[in-house]
Design a protein around this motif. Sequence first.
Motif, PDB file in Angstrom:
ATOM      1  N   ARG B 121       0.824  -1.198   0.000  1.00 39.98           N
ATOM      2  CA  ARG B 121       0.000   0.000   0.000  1.00 39.98           C
ATOM      3  C   ARG B 121       0.860   1.250   0.000  1.00 39.98           C
ATOM      4  O   ARG B 121       0.615   2.212  -0.729  1.00 39.98           O
ATOM      5  CB  ARG B 121      -0.903  -0.060   1.245  1.00 39.98           C
ATOM      6  CG  ARG B 121      -1.851   1.096   1.451  1.00 39.98           C
ATOM      7  CD  ARG B 121      -3.011   1.104   0.495  1.00 39.98           C
ATOM      8  NE  ARG B 121      -3.931  -0.002   0.620  1.00 39.98           N
ATOM      9  CZ  ARG B 121      -5.098   0.049   1.274  1.00 39.98           C
ATOM     10  NH1 ARG B 121      -5.448   1.156   1.890  1.00 39.98           N
ATOM     11  NH2 ARG B 121      -5.900  -0.987   1.278  1.00 39.98           N
ATOM     12  N   LEU B 122       1.906   1.209   0.805  1.00 39.07           N
ATOM     13  CA  LEU B 122       2.810   2.356   0.906  1.00 39.07           C
ATOM     14  C   LEU B 122       3.436   2.686  -0.438  1.00 39.07           C
ATOM     15  O   LEU B 122       3.437   3.843  -0.876  1.00 39.07           O
ATOM     16  CB  LEU B 122       3.892   2.077   1.956  1.00 39.07           C
ATOM     17  CG  LEU B 122       4.990   3.120   2.132  1.00 39.07           C
ATOM     18  CD1 LEU B 122       4.390   4.478   2.454  1.00 39.07           C
ATOM     19  CD2 LEU B 122       5.963   2.699   3.220  1.00 39.07           C
ATOM     20  N   THR B 123       3.936   1.671  -1.119  1.00 33.19           N
ATOM     21  CA  THR B 123       4.574   1.958  -2.409  1.00 33.19           C
ATOM     22  C   THR B 123       3.549   2.461  -3.420  1.00 33.19           C
ATOM     23  O   THR B 123       3.863   3.320  -4.244  1.00 33.19           O
ATOM     24  CB  THR B 123       5.296   0.719  -2.975  1.00 33.19           C
ATOM     25  OG1 THR B 123       4.339  -0.313  -3.207  1.00 33.19           O
ATOM     26  CG2 THR B 123       6.367   0.223  -2.039  1.00 33.19           C
ATOM     27  N   GLN B 124       2.311   1.954  -3.339  1.00 31.33           N
ATOM     28  CA  GLN B 124       1.279   2.459  -4.244  1.00 31.33           C
ATOM     29  C   GLN B 124       1.028   3.941  -4.016  1.00 31.33           C
ATOM     30  O   GLN B 124       0.931   4.731  -4.963  1.00 31.33           O
ATOM     31  CB  GLN B 124      -0.023   1.672  -4.038  1.00 31.33           C
ATOM     32  CG  GLN B 124       0.013   0.261  -4.616  1.00 31.33           C
ATOM     33  CD  GLN B 124      -1.057  -0.631  -4.012  1.00 31.33           C
ATOM     34  OE1 GLN B 124      -1.736  -0.258  -3.055  1.00 31.33           O
ATOM     35  NE2 GLN B 124      -1.210  -1.822  -4.571  1.00 31.33           N
ATOM     36  N   ALA B 128       1.688   6.896  -6.766  1.00 34.33           N
ATOM     37  CA  ALA B 128       0.611   7.800  -7.187  1.00 34.33           C
ATOM     38  C   ALA B 128       1.008   9.239  -6.892  1.00 34.33           C
ATOM     39  O   ALA B 128       0.845  10.133  -7.733  1.00 34.33           O
ATOM     40  CB  ALA B 128      -0.691   7.443  -6.469  1.00 34.33           C
ATOM     41  N   LEU B 129       1.560   9.434  -5.700  1.00 33.11           N
ATOM     42  CA  LEU B 129       1.944  10.776  -5.287  1.00 33.11           C
ATOM     43  C   LEU B 129       2.973  11.375  -6.240  1.00 33.11           C
ATOM     44  O   LEU B 129       2.862  12.531  -6.665  1.00 33.11           O
ATOM     45  CB  LEU B 129       2.507  10.713  -3.869  1.00 33.11           C
ATOM     46  CG  LEU B 129       2.790  12.031  -3.182  1.00 33.11           C
ATOM     47  CD1 LEU B 129       1.555  12.916  -3.211  1.00 33.11           C
ATOM     48  CD2 LEU B 129       3.231  11.785  -1.747  1.00 33.11           C
ATOM     49  N   MET B 130       3.937  10.562  -6.607  1.00 27.80           N
ATOM     50  CA  MET B 130       4.973  11.050  -7.505  1.00 27.80           C
ATOM     51  C   MET B 130       4.364  11.474  -8.845  1.00 27.80           C
ATOM     52  O   MET B 130       4.680  12.529  -9.373  1.00 27.80           O
ATOM     53  CB  MET B 130       6.028   9.965  -7.711  1.00 27.80           C
ATOM     54  CG  MET B 130       7.412  10.528  -7.948  1.00 27.80           C
ATOM     55  SD  MET B 130       8.628   9.245  -8.242  1.00 27.80           S
ATOM     56  CE  MET B 130       8.411   8.192  -6.810  1.00 27.80           C
ATOM     57  N   SER B 177       0.329   4.722   6.299  1.00 32.67           N
ATOM     58  CA  SER B 177       0.985   3.428   6.080  1.00 32.67           C
ATOM     59  C   SER B 177       2.275   3.348   6.886  1.00 32.67           C
ATOM     60  O   SER B 177       2.562   2.331   7.524  1.00 32.67           O
ATOM     61  CB  SER B 177       1.291   3.227   4.601  1.00 32.67           C
ATOM     62  OG  SER B 177       0.118   3.321   3.825  1.00 32.67           O
ATOM     63  N   ARG B 178       3.045   4.415   6.853  1.00 29.63           N
ATOM     64  CA  ARG B 178       4.304   4.429   7.600  1.00 29.63           C
ATOM     65  C   ARG B 178       4.050   4.293   9.096  1.00 29.63           C
ATOM     66  O   ARG B 178       4.706   3.516   9.789  1.00 29.63           O
ATOM     67  CB  ARG B 178       5.062   5.728   7.324  1.00 29.63           C
ATOM     68  CG  ARG B 178       5.669   5.733   5.947  1.00 29.63           C
ATOM     69  CD  ARG B 178       6.558   6.953   5.754  1.00 29.63           C
ATOM     70  NE  ARG B 178       7.105   6.976   4.403  1.00 29.63           N
ATOM     71  CZ  ARG B 178       7.402   8.083   3.740  1.00 29.63           C
ATOM     72  NH1 ARG B 178       7.187   9.256   4.292  1.00 29.63           N
ATOM     73  NH2 ARG B 178       7.903   8.018   2.531  1.00 29.63           N
ATOM     74  N   GLU B 179       3.069   5.053   9.560  1.00 28.10           N
ATOM     75  CA  GLU B 179       2.723   4.994  10.974  1.00 28.10           C
ATOM     76  C   GLU B 179       2.311   3.577  11.365  1.00 28.10           C
ATOM     77  O   GLU B 179       2.743   3.044  12.397  1.00 28.10           O
ATOM     78  CB  GLU B 179       1.582   5.977  11.258  1.00 28.10           C
ATOM     79  CG  GLU B 179       1.173   6.044  12.715  1.00 28.10           C
ATOM     80  CD  GLU B 179      -0.037   6.958  12.933  1.00 28.10           C
ATOM     81  OE1 GLU B 179      -0.285   7.851  12.094  1.00 28.10           O
ATOM     82  OE2 GLU B 179      -0.737   6.765  13.950  1.00 28.10           O
TER      83      GLU B 179
END
Lengths: 204, 204
Positions: B121-124, B128-130, B177-179
């Motif tokens: 999920r984090l990498t997704q 997307a953000l990039m 996700s990081r949290e």
Amino acid sequence: MSLPHALLTSLVERPSSSGYDLARRFDSSIGFFWRASHQQIYRELARMEKAGWVASDEAPGHTRKRVYRCLPAGRRELVRWTAEGGSPPVVRDALLVRMRAAAALGSPDLSGALEAQLRERLTQHEAALMSYREIEARDFTSERRSAESEAQAEAERMRHVILRAGIRFEESGRDWSREALAALDARDPHDAHDPLDALDALDA
Amino acid sequence: MSLPHALLTSLVERPSSSGYDLARRFDSSIGFFWRASHQQIYRELARMEKAGWVASDEAPGHTRKRVYRCLPAGRRELVRWTAEGGSPPVVRDALLVRMRAAAALGSPDLSGALEAQLRERLTQHEAALMSYREIEARDFTSERRSAESEAQAEAERMRHVILRAGIRFEESGRDWSREALAALDARDPHDAHDPLDALDALDA
DNA sequence: CTCCGGTATGCAACCAGTTGCATACCGGAG
DNA sequence: CTCCGGTATGCAACTGGTTGCATACCGGAG
């Protein structure tokens, strides 16, 4: 399809719940990230009973109430499903479509309606955020977690993380709503004869 | 139901599009906040033509291609719908259900699977953000907005606000996700014989 | 006693969205 | 020349979710 699994979870958390109980709990806790109507829940419970995941008994007294419990097969299925991956949820926000439509149509009379919708959205985010923060303060302050077993603390931390997702979601929704309103105000100061309005837009 | 209105918007933005064109554009721009498969789009176009909102002509050359355009009735409908309010979108995230299930089941073997899902999920979110940030840098830097009419600038600002929604959404998803990963790592350092792993969790 | 609101369950019809498949035309690689 | 991948359209079946309605039981207010 996760509704049956959400129901199984709810039944593991609190066995001997009726469809009605589950529907009410979906309106509060689990409903924050998985909504379901009571009809859907009753139908799904019937399916799950047929599949051997849950069993039901008549409640004491001569009511129509039936209480359900999760069977071992249901538990196994829940474990299986939890470990299995899934595609990320689809985002579908009609308000963004409306804004894009307004941009494409180029009719300035629509911005008033959009502003109203944005303001409503903002208050919804603020309300949800406040209720989440209350839950966080009530259930997840550090003092409350002293006399617990490790397994309980684990589950507690997990539930907190879930709540944090809701909080972050509402915060970002709130912040975006404010940003959007500021952007609309900046371009369309329709009854902003007052020069102070421009300042409002700036520091938002 | 907003799919027909999303299609009308797309047709107002760029008339003479085929179903295929619309499907492809849904995979890029509008698809960020309203997904639709090509089958859905073809079916909806047929309905809209029956309703008199759009009309279609055969494309030049002897292909099966049909190009659609928005009729005045469609435009009127789009204006009507844009001004009309709607309920906020329902959130349905299976990953949160899975986390809650794991908490309820209390089986620690599930946390590995959840960690993997969270990392994905984090990498997704990061990806997307990039891509959103690239679009923002390309299309919405201040210099680009000098030689435009007021109406164009208005539409541009609106489109930027929509993109900002996507950016904020992905940012908050990434941060959460990081949290969540940090929280899982803290309680379950399953193969963290290396003390550095604890540091990783800290600065995330 | 009767009506009302809350508890509790459920059917039936419909709509939206997904999945799988079928078709057809075109241009280029082999 | 044929196969293949990309363009382009569409049907049929199914699942999930919504809406509207119907039923039934209970306790309290009037």
